[in-house]
Design an enzyme around this catalytic site. Structure first.
Site, short mmCIF file in Angstrom:
data_model
loop_
_atom_site.label_atom_id
_atom_site.label_comp_id
_atom_site.label_asym_id
_atom_site.label_seq_id
_atom_site.Cartn_x
_atom_site.Cartn_y
_atom_site.Cartn_z
N GLY A 288 45.78 34.07 34.24
CA GLY A 288 45.48 32.79 34.86
C GLY A 288 45.09 31.76 33.83
O GLY A 288 44.90 32.06 32.65
N PRO A 289 44.96 30.50 34.24
CA PRO A 289 44.59 29.44 33.31
C PRO A 289 43.15 29.61 32.84
O PRO A 289 42.38 30.38 33.41
CB PRO A 289 44.76 28.16 34.14
CG PRO A 289 44.67 28.61 35.56
CD PRO A 289 45.22 30.00 35.61
N PRO A 290 42.76 28.89 31.79
CA PRO A 290 41.39 29.01 31.28
C PRO A 290 40.36 28.54 32.30
O PRO A 290 40.59 27.60 33.06
CB PRO A 290 41.40 28.10 30.03
CG PRO A 290 42.83 27.93 29.68
CD PRO A 290 43.60 28.01 30.96
N GLY B 242 37.56 32.31 35.70
CA GLY B 242 36.67 33.43 35.99
C GLY B 242 37.19 34.79 35.61
O GLY B 242 36.67 35.79 36.11
N LYS B 243 38.18 34.89 34.74
CA LYS B 243 38.74 36.19 34.39
C LYS B 243 37.70 37.07 33.70
O LYS B 243 37.50 38.23 34.06
CB LYS B 243 39.97 36.00 33.49
CG LYS B 243 41.09 35.19 34.12
CD LYS B 243 42.32 35.13 33.24
CE LYS B 243 42.06 34.39 31.94
NZ LYS B 243 41.77 32.96 32.15
N THR B 244 37.04 36.51 32.70
CA THR B 244 36.05 37.30 31.95
C THR B 244 34.84 37.65 32.81
O THR B 244 34.33 38.77 32.76
CB THR B 244 35.61 36.51 30.70
OG1 THR B 244 36.76 36.21 29.91
CG2 THR B 244 34.62 37.32 29.89
N SER C 292 62.44 24.50 37.63
CA SER C 292 61.96 24.06 38.93
C SER C 292 62.13 22.56 39.16
O SER C 292 61.93 22.09 40.28
CB SER C 292 60.48 24.44 39.09
OG SER C 292 59.69 23.79 38.11
N LYS D 57 51.23 24.23 42.24
CA LYS D 57 51.99 22.99 42.39
C LYS D 57 51.59 22.24 43.65
O LYS D 57 51.42 21.02 43.64
CB LYS D 57 53.49 23.30 42.40
CG LYS D 57 54.02 23.81 41.07
CD LYS D 57 55.49 24.18 41.16
CE LYS D 57 56.00 24.70 39.82
NZ LYS D 57 57.42 25.09 39.88
#
Length: 840
Positions: A397-399, A402-404, A719, A762
């Site tokens: 996912g983008p920075p 909440g991944k970490t 796209s 999008k």
């Protein structure tokens, strides 16, 4: 003596003979031997000693310098390899002509006239001469010659020019520098250059002496230290205080208490034996001791007690994170599978780990029914190859989404230790596997260092930024990760420094990435992707209220009684000061607001401050982000598209314009190859369907220019195909494009609309820009379920399958009947029936 002489040439390699200097010369080349024989046949035994420009075997006149020394052959000794002779330099000479005769070189030589000083009694010249003599004597003494010999040699030469030649003959300089001195005909200049070389060599000798004395002093100190240490050992041994023996015994005891595999135990015993035979002060002893201490610090058998409680895990995830429903579901599914596997092992008689508290026998515990909340469960160490073989999660996912922090929550929910390593920029295999102990300063790789940091063999191990790995000539770290992330192999991971297998099968690996396409395919195949989407503005508002603002208040020493940030202020920060899918920049801006308020309160300017939308502008300055907004009116040749980047989704405008020309297509805006191909496909579609699109043939004789604004930003992807086609048809037909509709989708030459990715981001970007109607490929219709409920309620979505449907929806006054595109002048029907037909 005549002004010109015709004498044999004696070519010299890497040697320059000076007048007044006698030098031994070895000769072995046939041409040189013939030249010496020819000179010996003359009464004067003269040769012309010329230095070669290059050290080559076959000598030609072009390879010889023009200025040399007329020399006389002295003693000569013949041998099997050639001749050894003494040459005494007589005077300088200049070769007027050099020819080859009878197998050797012969030269016509005239004397080189030296330029004597105008006034030999000039004080400056006398001072130069005297300084040169002083330095020459000093250099001779520093070089190890007896002082009497040096003074005797120098006193035998009174002439300044002969003195300069004498000193030059004994200087340790390059052949090129010697030749330069030989060619210096001015006595004063030659004397000055010789003085410079002598002074430089004196400085070099002094530096060598300093280094030598330092080395001898250091060696003396070491020998003295070793002697004193040996004495201390003897004294301590007599007193029964042998510290070294105590240290060794303590190290042996600790290593003996470790539960090591057989391979590791053999290596440890071998290194302990070597350590006992080597002196403690040696470098090898320190290397071995460091290795054994690394073995001690690794968690060979220590485990964390794992508590799996789905209800508690869900509470922790909800407490730490807002939204991310799909991500939380996947994490809970993952934990549920681990819980059932652990319960199955217990039910089948698997032994419970003796390191934790007593949990009873296997028969006293059973998996709870599905309808009953699961109770906490302390799991035993998994059987190799069964409990350990779970999926490895890859959070994409983008920075700032909440991944970490989700990985931290997983560790907290499972009761495991958490360790993180960043792989961004890692470009050496040794970063993962470590360095072999043959290298100075060798150390384990990041994996084992992380295990040492965790202190347990079953931590949650986060591999952050796995898509930022690099490749260099030192190896590919991604290839080294293949073994780490393969459950079938990582139970015997071998670090180059450790040299023995280490079991990673109980480690729960979680990886994060922004761009999964940058991860090598074999590595990506070993992980299960969990997608993190960007947050909506409403979600960002809730996150700011629940998490970010309280944290910034605490970090900046503020309380809720001193500062209040309204919802309007937060929304202003989100829309005008940040442009991201996550909330990282939002937290920075809120922290900046808090610091500015803290400064005013500390300066006693205010006691309490409420920040509204206007207050944000006053504190943070003018807005720095200007997102695209929906156009205010319909325009010809301007269509609204949607895109997705690392900062989230947004809209973009595709502009098309026609002009007089030759029917050429121009594309600008830093478009990538895929985007250019989409534009050409749209151009071909328009030309092949010109009649149905109501485009006259004359329009295709005009040049068409398609531009995508923000020209400094590279763009690519398929796209934007329908957007380019719509703008192009609008420009060619003169029909305006509806300003309240945004579209996305790949287009083919036959006009089919194909599915694309990033639908959620999008659509969210389009909604933020004020768009209320969305055109999507029909095959992307299931992706709408990922949208938040409030977004789905606020938009109208039109799934399409063909470009004709897109044009009927987006071109003002167009409609579609039996696959044929009609405009208002043929059929007065507007887009309303299509809205009803395609509305989602």
């Amino acid at each position: 003596m005549s002004d010109r002489l015709t004498i044999p040439v004696l070519p010299l390699r890497d040697v320059v003979l000076f007048p007044g200097v006698t030098a031994p010369i070895g000769a072995g080349r046939p041409g040189t031997l013939r030249a010496i024989e020819a000179a010996l046949a003359t009464p004067d035994k003269l040769v012309f000693a010329l230095s070669q420009r290059e050290n080559i075997e076959q000598v030609t006149p072009d390879n010889l310098y023009a200025i040399g020394t007329i020399a006389r052959i002295g003693q000569l000794q013949r041998g099997l390899a050639g001749m050894q002779l003494l040459l005494h330099g007589e005077r300088r000479g200049i070769a007027m002509h050099v020819v080859e005769k009878d197998g050797y070189l012969q030269a016509v030589v005239r004397d080189a006239e030296e330029l004597a000083p105008l006034n030999p009694e000039d004080p400056a010249f006398l001072a130069l001469h005297r300084e040169a003599r002083t330095r020459a004597a000093e250099l001779g003494q520093k070089s190890g010659l007896p002082e009497e010999v040096v003074q005797q040699v120098l006193a035998g030469v009174d002439d300044a020019g002969r003195f300069a030649d004498l000193v030059a003959g004994y200087l340790d300089i390059t052949p090129m520098q010697r030749q330069t001195l030989l060619e210096t005909l001015s006595v004063e200049d030659r004397l000055r250059r010789v003085l410079v070389h002598a002074q430089r060599q004196i400085g070099l000798v002094d530096a060598q002496e300093d280094i030598k004395s330092q080395v001898q002093e250091e060696l003396g100190e070491r020998q003295r230290e070793m002697f004193l240490r040996e004495q201390m050992k003897t004294i301590r041994r007599e007193l029964g205080e042998d510290d070294e023996s105590d240290d060794m015994e303590e190290l042996r005891t600790k290593l003996a208490a470790l539960e090591l595999p057989a391979d590791a135990r053999r290596e440890v015993d071998r290194e302990l034996g070597r350590l006992g035979r080597i002196a403690r002060e040696s470098m090898e002893s320190q290397v071995i001791r460091t290795y054994l201490e690394t073995i001690l610090e690794l968690p060979w058998s220590a485990r964390s007690e794992e508590h799996l409680d789905l209800a508690e895990a869900q509470r922790i995830l909800d407490e730490d994170h807002y939204a991310l429903g799909d991500v939380k579901d996947r994490v809970l599914e993952f934990l549920a599978v681990r819980q059932l596997r652990a319960a199955g092992q217990r039910g089948n008689g698997a032994a419970v780990s003796g390191e934790g508290p007593d949990t009873g026998s296997a028969g006293e515990s059973a998996a709870p029914p599905a309808s009953v909340p699961a109770a906490p469960l302390t799991t035993a160490p998994p059987e190799r190859g069964e409990g350990a073989k779970g999926p490895i999660l890859l959070f994409v996912g983008p920075p700032g989404v909440g991944k970490t922090s989700v990985a931290k929550s997983i560790a907290r929910a499972m009761g495991r230790k958490y360790v993180r390593i960043s792989l961004g920029g890692a470009r050496d295999e040794a970063d993962i596997r470590g360095h072999r102990r043959t290298y100075v300063g060798a150390m384990p790789g990041r994996i084992l260092n992380g295990m040492r940091q965790a202190g347990t063999r079953n931590p949650v191990f986060l591999l952050d930024e796995v898509d930022k790995l690099s490749v260099s000539f030192q190896g590919d770290p991604a290839a080294a990760l293949l073994e780490v992330l393969d459950p079938a192999q990582n139970d015997s991971f071998v670090d180059h420094y450790l040299g023995v297998p280490f079991d990673l099968s109980e480690v729960l690996f979680v990886a994060t990435a922004n761009f999964p396409q940058n991860i090598p395919a074999p590595l990506l195949d070993r992980m299960e992707t969990v997608e993190f989407s960007g947050y909506t503005e409403r979600e960002k508002l809730v996150i700011a209220r629940s998490f970010l603002i309280p944290r910034q208040f605490e970090e900046n020493g503020l309380s809720a009684d001193q500062i209040e940030i309204t919802d309007g202020a937060v929304q202003e920060v989100v829309s005008s000061y940040t442009r991201e899918a996550g909330v990282r920049q939002l937290e920075r801006e809120l922290g900046k607001l808090s610091r500015k308020v803290a400064r005013r309160i500390a300066a006693h300017e205010v006691e309490r401050l409420t920040i509204d939308q206007q207050g944000v502008d006053d504190l943070l300055g003018r807005p720095r982000v200007f997102p695209e907004r929906a156009a205010h009116e319909d325009q010809v040749g301007v269509a609204t598209g949607m895109y997705y980047s690392a900062t989230g989704g947004d809209i973009m405008f595709v502009e098309a314009s026609t002009m007089r020309g030759k029917g050429e297509l121009t594309l600008t805006g830093q478009l990538g190859d895929v985007m250019k191909e989409s534009a050409r496909a749209a151009w071909t579609y328009a030309r092949s369907h010109a009649a149905g699109l109501h485009i006259t043939d004359e329009m295709f004789d005009r040049d068409v220019h398609i531009h995508v604004p923000a020209g400094a930003i590279p763009k690519d992807g398929p796209s934007a195909g329908v957007t380019m086609a719509t703008a192009l048809v609008s420009a060619l037909s003169g029909r305006p494009v509806r300003n309240d509709i945004a579209m996305t989708g790949e287009v083919t030459l036959r006009g089919h609309v194909l599915p694309i990715g990033g639908v959620k981001e999008k659509v969210l970007g389009a909604v933020r820009a004020g768009i209320s109607r969305i055109v999507l490929p029909r095959k992307n219709e299931p992706d709408l379920e990922d949208l938040p409920e409030e977004v789905r309620q606020s938009i109208e979505v039109y799934p399409v399958e063909s470009l004709g449907e897109v044009l009927a929806l987006t071109l003002r006054g167009a409609s579609l009947r039996e696959g044929r595109l009609l405009f208002g002048d043929e059929n007065p029907r507007d887009v309303a029936p299509l809205v009803e037909r395609f509305a989602h």
